[in-house]
Design an enzyme around this catalytic site. Structure first.
Site, PDB file in Angstrom:
ATOM      1  N   ARG A 162       0.839  -1.202   0.000  1.00 43.34           N
ATOM      2  CA  ARG A 162       0.000   0.000   0.000  1.00 43.34           C
ATOM      3  C   ARG A 162       0.876   1.255   0.000  1.00 43.34           C
ATOM      4  NH1 ARG A 162      -2.566  -1.309   4.034  1.00 43.34           N
ATOM      5  NH2 ARG A 162      -4.699  -1.654   3.324  1.00 43.34           N
ATOM      6  N   ILE A 163       1.882   1.265   0.846  1.00 43.20           N
ATOM      7  CA  ILE A 163       2.774   2.429   0.936  1.00 43.20           C
ATOM      8  C   ILE A 163       3.747   2.442  -0.231  1.00 43.20           C
ATOM      9  CG2 ILE A 163       4.623   3.474   2.310  1.00 43.20           C
ATOM     10  CD1 ILE A 163       3.066   2.481   4.808  1.00 43.20           C
ATOM     11  N   ASP A 176       9.114  -7.164  -6.394  1.00 43.57           N
ATOM     12  CA  ASP A 176       7.963  -7.682  -5.652  1.00 43.57           C
ATOM     13  C   ASP A 176       7.532  -8.978  -6.325  1.00 43.57           C
ATOM     14  OD1 ASP A 176       5.171  -8.219  -4.840  1.00 43.57           O
ATOM     15  OD2 ASP A 176       5.325  -6.284  -3.823  1.00 43.57           O
ATOM     16  N   ARG A 192       9.776  -2.531   8.318  1.00 44.72           N
ATOM     17  CA  ARG A 192      10.052  -3.274   9.546  1.00 44.72           C
ATOM     18  C   ARG A 192      11.543  -3.535   9.615  1.00 44.72           C
ATOM     19  NH1 ARG A 192       5.715  -1.743  10.466  1.00 44.72           N
ATOM     20  NH2 ARG A 192       3.859  -2.883  11.189  1.00 44.72           N
ATOM     21  N   GLU A 215      14.174  -3.470  18.109  1.00 43.34           N
ATOM     22  CA  GLU A 215      13.579  -2.151  18.304  1.00 43.34           C
ATOM     23  C   GLU A 215      13.073  -2.061  19.740  1.00 43.34           C
ATOM     24  OE1 GLU A 215      11.194   0.224  15.131  1.00 43.34           O
ATOM     25  OE2 GLU A 215       9.705  -0.795  16.400  1.00 43.34           O
ATOM     26  N   HIS A 230      10.417   5.086  15.232  1.00 41.99           N
ATOM     27  CA  HIS A 230       9.141   4.617  14.676  1.00 41.99           C
ATOM     28  C   HIS A 230       8.099   5.741  14.654  1.00 41.99           C
ATOM     29  CE1 HIS A 230       7.243   0.444  13.898  1.00 41.99           C
ATOM     30  NE2 HIS A 230       6.525   1.347  13.277  1.00 41.99           N
TER      31      HIS A 230
END
Length: 323
Positions: free
Chosen positions: A151-152, A173, A234, A262, A281
């Site tokens: 989506r991003i 992809d 991520r 993280e 983040h």
């Protein structure tokens, strides 16, 4: 969701608007859903509006909410919260991921712009005196590699193509065909070729078992000298220690909004390097942007009670390809 989250995402006017469509519980639920006060509310709940800090909706929790028909998540990923039991019960699930995407895209474009200008190196050298023109001219960053047509990722490609910087976009992809990539305005290539040809590589793939370490030491070595890695997806997708070595040598720069682990341990090399910017983040909705999440969620509830299609509805089969 957490009490502080609820106060920021659902400001008073949004709660008032929500209350015109449904009967709200007197106080937003926060903390363990197994607490007696939470169980008492869940017993009559038909729509559960969730957000950051929502515990997993386990079979035990669902058993305490026999009337539950829909979960509207006022945040992005539902993976930490939505269990198999939710899907098995036939509960409708919606996410405000679209509302959260726009800030991430804007953050990514800012990082790409800074990278193309060589901003980190220029800033680091400024303390030693005004840099010469060559040091301020930036990189010849005309080829941008996008990992993941998520989506991003798709929105980032569109924004890069719409800019007047003359960017050429490469995409990798496994779910996209060359024709689909061309429609997006990108050239579909294998990951090694993308890394070897791109001066800036930006990561937008989901966190999955098969994507862990996707940007490996080998892939990082392929990025040309002076290149930049941008990661707003991520942290697990990138080999952290290999990236620290590449940036520590001065060969690569990095803009990291996510890391693995993280947070990073205090004193980690990536936190000390002048050619690396690590943010905690914050690329997603922050500050005044979080209201967008509340607005999206309220709109979803309004559509649900009116029997209209949900803009953010998710299906179980969608999850493997989502963040």
């Amino acid at each position: 969701m957490g009490a502080e989250v609820a106060d920021r995402v659902f400001v008073p006017e949004l709660r008032e608007r929500l209350a015109r469509s449904v009967r709200l519980a007197p106080v937003p639920l926060s903390g363990p859903l197994t607490a007696p006060e939470s169980l008492a509310v869940l017993a009559g709940t038909e729509i559960l509006v969730t957000g950051w800090e929502c515990p997993p909706l386990t079979p035990e929790i669902l058993a305490a909410a026999p009337r539950l028909r829909a979960v509207v998540h006022a945040a992005g990923s539902v993976k930490p919260m939505v269990t198999d039991a939710v899907w098995e019960r036939g509960v409708v699930v919606s996410s405000a991921a679209d509302a959260n995407a726009a800030p991430v895209v804007a953050f990514t474009l800012a990082a790409v712009t800074f990278a193309a200008k060589g901003a980190l190196s220029a800033a680091a050298g400024y303390a030693d005196g005004w840099p010469a023109f060559a040091a301020r001219a930036g990189a010849d960053a005309r080829v941008i590699g996008v990992i993941g047509a998520s989506r991003i990722g798709r929105r980032v490609i569109a924004a890069l193509r719409a800019s007047d910087a003359g960017f050429r976009v490469l995409l990798t992809d496994p779910y996209v065909t060359p024709a689909e990539a061309a429609e997006l305005g990108a050239e579909l290539v294998p990951l090694p070729e993308l890394c070897a040809r791109s001066s800036i590589v930006t990561v937008h793939a989901p966190q999955l078992p098969e994507t862990r370490g996707l940007v490996s030491a080998e892939m990082l070595r392929l990025i040309p000298d002076g290149g930049t890695l941008v990661n707003t997806a991520r942290g697990s997708l990138v080999d952290t220690e290999a990236l620290a070595r590449e940036c520590g040598s001065g060969r690569l720069d990095a803009f990291l909004d996510v890391t693995d682990p993280e947070p990073l341990p205090a004193g980690h090399a990536l936190l000390r390097l002048p050619n690396v910017l690590v943010t905690p983040h914050v690329a997603g909705a922050q500050g005044s942007e979080v209201r967008r999440l509340g607005e999206f969620a309220v709109g979803e509830v309004e559509r649900y009670v009116c029997g209209q299609p949900l803009r953010g509805r998710l299906l179980r089969e969608d999850l493997p390809r989502l963040a």
